[in-house]
Scaffold this active site. Structure first.
Site, PDB file in Angstrom:
ATOM      1  N   TYR A   1       0.838  -1.207   0.000  1.00  0.00           N
ATOM      2  CA  TYR A   1       0.000   0.000   0.000  1.00  0.00           C
ATOM      3  C   TYR A   1       0.873   1.257   0.000  1.00  0.00           C
ATOM      4  O   TYR A   1       0.636   2.197  -0.746  1.00  0.00           O
ATOM      5  CB  TYR A   1      -0.915   0.014   1.228  1.00  0.00           C
ATOM      6  CG  TYR A   1      -2.067  -0.965   1.178  1.00  0.00           C
ATOM      7  CD1 TYR A   1      -2.951  -0.987   0.104  1.00  0.00           C
ATOM      8  CD2 TYR A   1      -2.291  -1.859   2.216  1.00  0.00           C
ATOM      9  CE1 TYR A   1      -4.019  -1.878   0.069  1.00  0.00           C
ATOM     10  CE2 TYR A   1      -3.355  -2.750   2.196  1.00  0.00           C
ATOM     11  CZ  TYR A   1      -4.221  -2.757   1.115  1.00  0.00           C
ATOM     12  OH  TYR A   1      -5.276  -3.629   1.077  1.00  0.00           O
TER      13      TYR A   1
ATOM     14  N   PHE B   1       2.453   1.942  -3.413  1.00  0.00           N
ATOM     15  CA  PHE B   1       1.476   2.407  -4.393  1.00  0.00           C
ATOM     16  C   PHE B   1       1.047   3.852  -4.119  1.00  0.00           C
ATOM     17  O   PHE B   1       0.872   4.658  -5.025  1.00  0.00           O
ATOM     18  CB  PHE B   1       0.246   1.500  -4.406  1.00  0.00           C
ATOM     19  CG  PHE B   1       0.494   0.183  -5.072  1.00  0.00           C
ATOM     20  CD1 PHE B   1       1.568   0.015  -5.945  1.00  0.00           C
ATOM     21  CD2 PHE B   1      -0.342  -0.907  -4.855  1.00  0.00           C
ATOM     22  CE1 PHE B   1       1.806  -1.203  -6.574  1.00  0.00           C
ATOM     23  CE2 PHE B   1      -0.106  -2.126  -5.479  1.00  0.00           C
ATOM     24  CZ  PHE B   1       0.968  -2.280  -6.330  1.00  0.00           C
TER      25      PHE B   1
ATOM     26  N   LYS C   1      -0.471   8.858 -10.696  1.00  0.00           N
ATOM     27  CA  LYS C   1      -1.639   8.008 -10.840  1.00  0.00           C
ATOM     28  C   LYS C   1      -2.848   8.625 -10.134  1.00  0.00           C
ATOM     29  O   LYS C   1      -3.938   8.713 -10.705  1.00  0.00           O
ATOM     30  CB  LYS C   1      -1.351   6.613 -10.273  1.00  0.00           C
ATOM     31  CG  LYS C   1      -2.471   5.633 -10.530  1.00  0.00           C
ATOM     32  CD  LYS C   1      -2.127   4.238 -10.046  1.00  0.00           C
ATOM     33  CE  LYS C   1      -2.448   4.091  -8.569  1.00  0.00           C
ATOM     34  NZ  LYS C   1      -2.349   2.696  -8.099  1.00  0.00           N
ATOM     35  N   TYR C   2      -2.653   9.089  -8.898  1.00  0.00           N
ATOM     36  CA  TYR C   2      -3.807   9.588  -8.136  1.00  0.00           C
ATOM     37  C   TYR C   2      -4.270  10.952  -8.622  1.00  0.00           C
ATOM     38  O   TYR C   2      -5.465  11.262  -8.554  1.00  0.00           O
ATOM     39  CB  TYR C   2      -3.498   9.567  -6.634  1.00  0.00           C
ATOM     40  CG  TYR C   2      -3.423   8.142  -6.136  1.00  0.00           C
ATOM     41  CD1 TYR C   2      -4.567   7.343  -6.155  1.00  0.00           C
ATOM     42  CD2 TYR C   2      -2.230   7.576  -5.737  1.00  0.00           C
ATOM     43  CE1 TYR C   2      -4.520   6.020  -5.765  1.00  0.00           C
ATOM     44  CE2 TYR C   2      -2.171   6.246  -5.331  1.00  0.00           C
ATOM     45  CZ  TYR C   2      -3.310   5.471  -5.352  1.00  0.00           C
ATOM     46  OH  TYR C   2      -3.278   4.171  -4.988  1.00  0.00           O
TER      47      TYR C   2
ATOM     48  N   GLU D   1     -14.225  -2.285   1.388  1.00  0.00           N
ATOM     49  CA  GLU D   1     -12.901  -2.922   1.412  1.00  0.00           C
ATOM     50  C   GLU D   1     -12.997  -4.278   2.104  1.00  0.00           C
ATOM     51  O   GLU D   1     -13.529  -4.381   3.195  1.00  0.00           O
ATOM     52  CB  GLU D   1     -11.912  -2.004   2.161  1.00  0.00           C
ATOM     53  CG  GLU D   1     -10.531  -2.588   2.407  1.00  0.00           C
ATOM     54  CD  GLU D   1      -9.811  -2.973   1.121  1.00  0.00           C
ATOM     55  OE1 GLU D   1      -9.696  -2.121   0.218  1.00  0.00           O
ATOM     56  OE2 GLU D   1      -9.389  -4.146   1.007  1.00  0.00           O
TER      57      GLU D   1
ATOM     58  N   MET E   1     -16.798  -6.715  -2.428  1.00  0.00           N
ATOM     59  CA  MET E   1     -17.725  -5.975  -3.296  1.00  0.00           C
ATOM     60  C   MET E   1     -18.642  -6.906  -4.077  1.00  0.00           C
ATOM     61  O   MET E   1     -19.703  -6.501  -4.544  1.00  0.00           O
ATOM     62  CB  MET E   1     -16.952  -5.064  -4.258  1.00  0.00           C
ATOM     63  CG  MET E   1     -16.165  -5.815  -5.335  1.00  0.00           C
ATOM     64  SD  MET E   1     -15.237  -4.708  -6.422  1.00  0.00           S
ATOM     65  CE  MET E   1     -13.748  -4.446  -5.472  1.00  0.00           C
TER      66      MET E   1
ATOM     67  N   GLU F   1      -9.394   0.710  -8.329  1.00  0.00           N
ATOM     68  CA  GLU F   1      -8.044   0.540  -8.908  1.00  0.00           C
ATOM     69  C   GLU F   1      -7.639  -0.903  -8.672  1.00  0.00           C
ATOM     70  O   GLU F   1      -6.905  -1.223  -7.766  1.00  0.00           O
ATOM     71  CB  GLU F   1      -7.036   1.529  -8.307  1.00  0.00           C
ATOM     72  CG  GLU F   1      -7.019   1.642  -6.798  1.00  0.00           C
ATOM     73  CD  GLU F   1      -5.775   2.406  -6.301  1.00  0.00           C
ATOM     74  OE1 GLU F   1      -4.756   2.430  -7.007  1.00  0.00           O
ATOM     75  OE2 GLU F   1      -5.843   2.962  -5.202  1.00  0.00           O
TER      76      GLU F   1
ATOM     77  N   GLU G   1      -5.523  -9.081 -12.228  1.00  0.00           N
ATOM     78  CA  GLU G   1      -5.864  -9.184 -10.809  1.00  0.00           C
ATOM     79  C   GLU G   1      -7.377  -9.300 -10.628  1.00  0.00           C
ATOM     80  O   GLU G   1      -7.925  -9.038  -9.574  1.00  0.00           O
ATOM     81  CB  GLU G   1      -5.252  -8.013 -10.025  1.00  0.00           C
ATOM     82  CG  GLU G   1      -3.720  -8.097 -10.000  1.00  0.00           C
ATOM     83  CD  GLU G   1      -3.040  -6.945  -9.276  1.00  0.00           C
ATOM     84  OE1 GLU G   1      -3.736  -6.167  -8.594  1.00  0.00           O
ATOM     85  OE2 GLU G   1      -1.812  -6.815  -9.400  1.00  0.00           O
TER      86      GLU G   1
END
Lengths: 622, 622
Positions: free
Chosen positions: B311, B314, B320-321, B375, B403, B418, B427
């Site tokens: 985490y 990333f 990216k964000y 999550e 989810m 993501e 993934e």
């Protein structure tokens, strides 16, 4: 004021890594800062806080399970925090709801510790039966690449000293550990944290030796063990210092556990001080650094030429060559005076140290000699040629031949060789010298005159795991366990003292003798232990009373040329205290090779290891 | 005066290791001192001296075979000397006595080099046919643990530019190398030294790219290539600088070959200067340092919770964000004004960067939103809980659920995720988002809206060897070659440009659609090469025109979150220039897993790799 510990030579110290045990701080970041302020290197602490009430069984999502991971950086979690599990977890409880709740909590805490990336997880063992705990830990270790577990147990159990406990009620915490790691197949990521006992409950020296053969990662020292010295400073009693000194060889870490909440730097400084006071490296320590428990394949000097690196290392061993020179001197003095120019032959001289020793003796005794150097390795001969040209001149006759086929014009009064391996005869000295004695006079002598191998049973899961993890892709596991290794043994326990195995003498004019051997030996185990291998040594009589030995009983001081040799067992054997360990060893030979086989007959029988030399042999062919 | 090269930022430089080629010095020790005096780090030289006349065939023992080993310490032989073989050795000669004499001499020199313990042995290849040489070298490499061989060849053969040579007579030295290493099964201890050509004979860019996919250890630079700059100092022409710049990525060494016997420090200094001038690391270079060509197993975020370290890495990817936040902003602006409080759901938020981005957008646009964070990882939820408590308050509704099973009270206007891996869908983003779209409004949008994988054929024996040498003890070689790896690819040659493979779009209301896929792609090989694997990339449309891409063609600048993915071939395939490479890829699924299979159909057929996901699959089960 803290300087009272600051004595000793700074260059000769063992770096001592200390951790602080803080069971359950309000705030991990402050706890870490507190430990750092007083010089500690890491902290052992719970990663979940009991104030987070959790009922992991009934409700998936009741609130936070522990501290947030963002209070520390990953690099801090990964280097500075050892995670302690909640002590109340007991997955081996026979009460159903305790077992179930414990299991759920254990899985959650293991998961969280893995999530945080801590370097190790600490678990206190409190009883002998840990089968369910061992199963879960083994599963987790196998399904992750990095997880390390530290099992914490007392070095000795109080029941041992209790008059209320009968013999069957006395616990040996080593058994707790041994059961656990057997269930986990000696997994190398299982380590030990041993709690130092108080002065009244110190275990026996042989128990401490047995712990020294285990993967001990840290000693846990309660500050209640400290006493005040004459300066009013806290120090450890002598008996604890002696224990710490022994464990320093394993590079363990030291965890301080205290009730104090004030300045606790003195404990850390004291441990650092012990790193200087108690560190007494021997002369060869620097040479050996980094080779601890490292597996080397025994040399095969007949089939593979030694290289310049090996020659250079051997030549540095002054003790060995001084002793050889003394032996040559005694032998030359004993050659009858009527022989005007005694003939000396160095067989297998390498780059020439024994040639030089022979010339030294001739010079010292003012006695002329005729000196041959007979070497099969053309690259060593290349060096010898250079030395003949630039150092020795015509005092040395150089022959590039195998000693087993060479036909010299003279016969020798003294044949000098250094063909011994870590097990004495394992580099085929018997075969080579039998071949060379054709050119020895009937009353001539060989230096060495004889040599004897020794073996002793040992416990070392460290070596067991080294063999497993060093397996080459093209070899089977069994092949690797049927092979001896040369090792600078550190993390091991010698179950009994070495005993003599095979002896060879030179010259040997008995034409019916063979270099095959067979012998049974018996050893005693004084306490429960795990037999994982046999360790081999040798000694040799060079001449008369002059010997060299690698046997710990009378190891030639500061001699560095040989490490012990290990003959593994393919499967460790559990041994009860009081048992006899009976083992058989063979030295066998065929037209082209020599090999060993070995077999345990008692307390349990094993299959014969390395039958027909299928996994390991020494080739006779050049 | 030498300082003219001393410009540039000292922190941003590539350390350049330089060696000096001294074919046959009178005295190696002096030659080494000479090289050191002028700043060189090592010497390449012959270890035998032609003045030692040798007839190795007829006479075992004619005199010294080379320099004595005692002129240097082992540590010097082992670090500072690369041994060159006598250039006249030709074991592939068809003249019997040349072949026999050469073979004997080669074995002797290899033996002597091994005796000395040099780090590498250099051999000049002079022709395409080196079969007998390859056989002997392969034997020697396999029977030693340490021997490294450097094969030296011209980067381009002069026949290529000769008007006298017909097309069939033009030599490609890459073929010389390729034949040799194929005979030696891509042995990783075989390296290359490439001679830089003169300015008139520079190979084409694609030929240089092909060399960049090889294990090049050093560039050999003849000082005749240097020209004088306006200050009268020797420098390399721009075209050579460009070549050197490309090879810097491989950390090659530089060998200077000169006729000068005077001060030659300027060449060494100039190479050092190029290490500063030409080194243009990109922003993420420091992050990637040490990960070059290192194999990682693709993440399995469904079956294994990501840990805090992943985490944290990333979350550092600002590009990216920021891009995600722009996409969320555009999407929120497009939600009809009559929806007072649009519902946003971040599915798989981890520790919350996209939750934060959504809150940022709401703040920027002054538009209230209802925000869910869904999550499954309880340890990430633990962090999110802390952020809800201390940062976000009741602006975020936190759900600890998968989810694919969660039933929310609201339906979403925007679902943000993501879930993409190095190959886009690998993934299981398609499966997860298909599950989540139950709670997306019919006119709602998904960010990302779609993603596409790309593949390209590559040559990389480096990766081939990494796979071999990283094989876990409990896996077969085939299993390891049927597994994709995530790799920061450096030492490889891209045979053709990537082409699009599989695309997935969200939401996908077509109830008959499947996430299984099949596609054939064709690529062109412009020159001879070795096909060892396919490399995979992806791009994704987050919203409208806003994309992220790892495809080199349009890689999002400075984005660091994804490395390419490699699909190996179990056996490298030799490809002729002009051939078409046709490959088929499948994405397959069963009740509990998803996997890929792949198969080359042209120019030769292979078996289908990873049938039934036997070696690699992604599990759907949490």
């Amino acid at each position: 004021m803290g300087d009272i510990y600051e004595s000793g030579d700074q260059d000769k110290r063992k770096p001592m890594s200390t951790g602080l045990y803080i069971s359950c701080p309000h705030d991990i970041k402050s706890a870490l800062q507190y430990a750092f302020n007083f010089g500690y290197h890491f902290v052992i602490t719970q990663i979940t806080h009991p104030s987070y009430a959790r009922d992991v069984l009934r409700n998936k999502f009741t609130g936070p399970i522990g501290r947030t991971d963002r209070i520390l950086k990953c690099s801090e979690w990964g280097r500075l925090i050892v995670a302690e599990l909640t002590p109340s977890i007991n997955v081996d409880s026979e009460i159903d709801h305790v077992h179930l709740q414990s299991k759920a909590q254990l899985l959650q805490e293991l998961g969280f510790a893995y999530h945080l990336g801590v370097p190790a997880i600490q678990i206190h063992l409190k009883q002998r039966n840990n089968l369910n705990l061992a199963r879960i830990i083994y599963q987790k270790i196998l399904s992750s690449y990095t997880l390390s577990i530290w099992l914490t147990i007392p070095m000795v159990h109080l029941s041992r000293y209790s008059t209320l406990c009968g013999p069957d009620e006395k616990e040996d915490t080593w058994d707790w550990w041994n059961d656990f790691r057997i269930h986990c197949r000696y997994e190398k990521r299982l380590g030990l944290v041993l709690e130092l006992p108080d002065v009244k409950h110190i275990p026996s020296p042989c128990e401490i030796d047995r712990w020294l053969g285990e993967p001990v990662k840290a000693l846990l020292i309660n500050t209640s063990l400290f006493i005040l010295n004459t300066h009013g400073k806290p120090v450890l009693p002598k008996i604890h210092q002696e224990i710490i000194q022994k464990f320093m060889a394993l590079d363990v870490q030291y965890i301080i556990k205290t009730n104090s909440t004030g300045d606790i730097s003195m404990y850390n400084k004291y441990i650092s001080f012990l790193g200087r006071k108690l560190y007494t490296p021997n002369e060869n320590e620097a040479v050996y650094k980094g080779m601890e428990d490292f597996l080397q394949n025994p040399l095969q000097p007949l089939s593979e030429h030694l290289d310049t690196n090996i020659y250079e290392v051997f030549e540095k061993d002054q003790i060995k060559y001084t002793t050889y020179q003394n032996a040559i001197q005694k032998a030359l003095q004993a050659v009858p005076e009527d022989i005007e120019t005694p003939v000396l032959m160095v067989v297998g001289p390498g780059r020439g140290p024994l040639v030089q020793a022979s010339l030294n003796v001739s010079y010292i005794l003012h006695r002329p000699i005729k000196l041959y150097a007979i070497e099969k390795n053309p690259f060593a001969v290349n060096t010898l040629l250079d030395r003949v040209e630039n150092e020795w001149g015509n005092k040395v006759t150089l022959i590039n031949e195998d000693m087993r086929v060479y036909n010299p014009p003279d016969k020798a009064d003294i044949i000098i060789s250094e063909l011994l391996g870590s097990f004495g005869d394992n580099e085929l000295s018997p075969e080579c010298l039998d071949g060379a004695q054709r050119f020895l006079k009937k009353n001539g002598v060989s230096i060495p005159a004889s040599y004897t191998s020794y073996i002793a049973p040992i416990q070392s899961t460290k070596i067991f795991n080294e063999i497993l993890s060093n397996r080459p892709a093209d070899k089977s596991v069994l092949t690797c366990f049927e092979t001896p290794y040369v090792v600078h043994l550190v993390n091991f326990y010698k179950i009994d003292e070495p005993k003599a195995l095979f002896t060879f003498s030179h010259p040997n004019w008995n034409q019916y003798s063979s270099n095959e051997r067979f012998k049974r030996l018996s050893f005693s185990a004084t306490q429960d232990c795990l037999l994982t291998a046999f360790v081999g040594f040798f000694d040799t009589v060079l001449y008369g009373e002059i010997i060299l030995s690698t046997n710990p009983k009378n190891h030639t001081e500061n001699m560095a040329s040989w490490f012990p040799i290990i003959f593994p067992l393919p499967e460790p054997m559990q041994i009860k205290g009081g048992s006899t360990i009976q083992v058989a060893f063979w030295r066998a030979e065929s037209a082209d090779k020599v090999w060993y086989e070995w077999c345990v007959e008692s307390p349990m029988k094993t299959n014969i290891v390395n039958p027909n030399g299928r996994s390991y042999f020494i080739t006779k062919i050049c």
